[in-house]
Design an enzyme around this catalytic site. Structure first.
Site, PDB file in Angstrom:
ATOM      1  N   PRO A   1     -25.614 -12.486  58.158  1.00 29.97           N
ATOM      2  CA  PRO A   1     -26.977 -12.018  57.920  1.00 29.97           C
ATOM      3  C   PRO A   1     -27.838 -11.944  59.174  1.00 29.97           C
ATOM      4  O   PRO A   1     -27.735 -12.791  60.066  1.00 29.97           O
ATOM      5  CB  PRO A   1     -27.553 -13.053  56.943  1.00 29.97           C
TER       6      PRO A   1
ATOM      7  N   ARG B   1     -34.267  -8.596  67.432  1.00 21.17           N
ATOM      8  CA  ARG B   1     -34.409  -9.932  66.851  1.00 21.17           C
ATOM      9  C   ARG B   1     -34.359 -11.018  67.924  1.00 21.17           C
ATOM     10  O   ARG B   1     -33.340 -11.147  68.621  1.00 21.17           O
ATOM     11  CB  ARG B   1     -33.258 -10.153  65.869  1.00 21.17           C
TER      12      ARG B   1
ATOM     13  N   HIS C   1     -20.660 -17.285  68.247  1.00 19.10           N
ATOM     14  CA  HIS C   1     -22.130 -17.266  68.235  1.00 19.10           C
ATOM     15  C   HIS C   1     -22.616 -16.710  69.556  1.00 19.10           C
ATOM     16  O   HIS C   1     -22.087 -17.053  70.623  1.00 19.10           O
ATOM     17  CB  HIS C   1     -22.698 -18.671  68.036  1.00 19.10           C
TER      18      HIS C   1
ATOM     19  N   ASN D   1     -18.838 -13.929  63.220  1.00 17.68           N
ATOM     20  CA  ASN D   1     -20.113 -14.584  63.491  1.00 17.68           C
ATOM     21  C   ASN D   1     -20.784 -14.752  62.130  1.00 17.68           C
ATOM     22  O   ASN D   1     -21.394 -13.801  61.617  1.00 17.68           O
ATOM     23  CB  ASN D   1     -20.999 -13.764  64.425  1.00 17.68           C
TER      24      ASN D   1
ATOM     25  N   ARG E   1     -29.783 -25.854  70.261  1.00 17.34           N
ATOM     26  CA  ARG E   1     -30.883 -25.430  69.404  1.00 17.34           C
ATOM     27  C   ARG E   1     -31.193 -26.488  68.335  1.00 17.34           C
ATOM     28  O   ARG E   1     -30.816 -27.642  68.499  1.00 17.34           O
ATOM     29  CB  ARG E   1     -30.532 -24.052  68.814  1.00 17.34           C
TER      30      ARG E   1
ATOM     31  N   GLU F   1     -14.573 -18.432  65.387  1.00 13.81           N
ATOM     32  CA  GLU F   1     -16.013 -18.434  65.078  1.00 13.81           C
ATOM     33  C   GLU F   1     -16.784 -18.120  66.359  1.00 13.81           C
ATOM     34  O   GLU F   1     -16.524 -18.713  67.409  1.00 13.81           O
ATOM     35  CB  GLU F   1     -16.400 -19.815  64.542  1.00 13.81           C
TER      36      GLU F   1
HETATM   37  C1  DQA Z   1     -25.973 -17.267  65.433  1.00 14.35           C
HETATM   38  C2  DQA Z   1     -26.556 -18.691  65.391  1.00 14.35           C
HETATM   39  C3  DQA Z   1     -27.005 -19.052  63.989  1.00 14.35           C
HETATM   40  O1  DQA Z   1     -27.528 -20.374  63.962  1.00 14.35           O
HETATM   41  C4  DQA Z   1     -28.088 -18.098  63.509  1.00 14.35           C
HETATM   42  O2  DQA Z   1     -28.446 -18.389  62.178  1.00 14.35           O
HETATM   43  C5  DQA Z   1     -27.700 -16.672  63.668  1.00 14.35           C
HETATM   44  C6  DQA Z   1     -26.956 -16.249  64.856  1.00 14.35           C
HETATM   45  C7  DQA Z   1     -25.626 -16.811  66.869  1.00 14.35           C
HETATM   46  O3  DQA Z   1     -24.911 -15.835  66.993  1.00 14.35           O
HETATM   47  O4  DQA Z   1     -26.086 -17.416  67.838  1.00 14.35           O
HETATM   48  O5  DQA Z   1     -28.079 -15.823  62.871  1.00 14.35           O
HETATM   49  O6  DQA Z   1     -24.785 -17.237  64.671  1.00 14.35           O
END
Ligand code: DQA
Length: 148
Positions: free
Chosen positions: A12, A20, A103, A77, A110, A101
């Site tokens: 999402p 964003r 990010h 992701n 964070r 996985e």
């Molecule tokens: C994310 C990190 C997640 O915590 C966040 O909710 C995202 C993007 C990232 O790619 O850094 O939507 O997955």
């Protein structure tokens, strides 16, 4: 070299990349990120298909479908579902496909609610904090693993 099939999944709000929270996610759109992935995939003899959804069930359905498509592995992701989704975890375990996985941001720098992943211990690896390059690193990693 055997052609590999990799499914790239985006959770999402990743359709909003480009505008964003650029401080966390940079300025590249999802389409630009996928374009760079396609270039790398071509050079590695990988066929990628990709899917983005803001809906947990749609992502579960796409993962289930992968099992019947002779997909070799998944780059995902899961975005915010990383931190909440037992359903995505179960779907990935059900396919038994290796997955990485990804990010864009370093989730460990964070908020504390982003430090836990429901998927990470089942992944072959996790890549976080390299911006759009996280996806490229994941593709390289999965390629190396699958060709060993
Ligand atoms: C994310 C990190 C997640 O915590 C966040 O909710 C995202 C993007 C990232 O790619 O850094 O939507 O997955």
């Amino acid at each position: 070299m055997k052609k590999l099939r990799i499914l790239v999944l985006h959770g999402p709000n990743l359709n909003m990349l480009g505008t964003r929270e650029p401080g966390h996610y940079g300025n590249k759109t999802l389409a630009e990120i996928m374009c760079n992935m396609e270039v790398l995939a071509d050079s590695l003899d990988i066929e990628i298909s990709s899917f983005q959804s803001n809906h947990e069930g749609a992502l579960v359905d796409r993962i289930q479908q992968a099992a019947s498509e002779s997909v070799d592995g998944i780059v995902i992701n899961p975005a915010a579902y990383t931190h909440t989704s037992i359903a995505l975890r179960d779907a990935l375990l059900a396919t038994a496909l290796p997955f990485i996985e990804v990010h864009l941001s370093n989730i460990h720098q964070r908020e504390s609610f982003r430090h836990h992943s429901m998927l990470a211990d089942a992944a072959v690896g996790v890549i976080a904090g390299f911006g759009p390059d996280s996806y490229l690193l994941a593709l390289r990693g999965l390629n190396d693993l699958l060709r060993k």
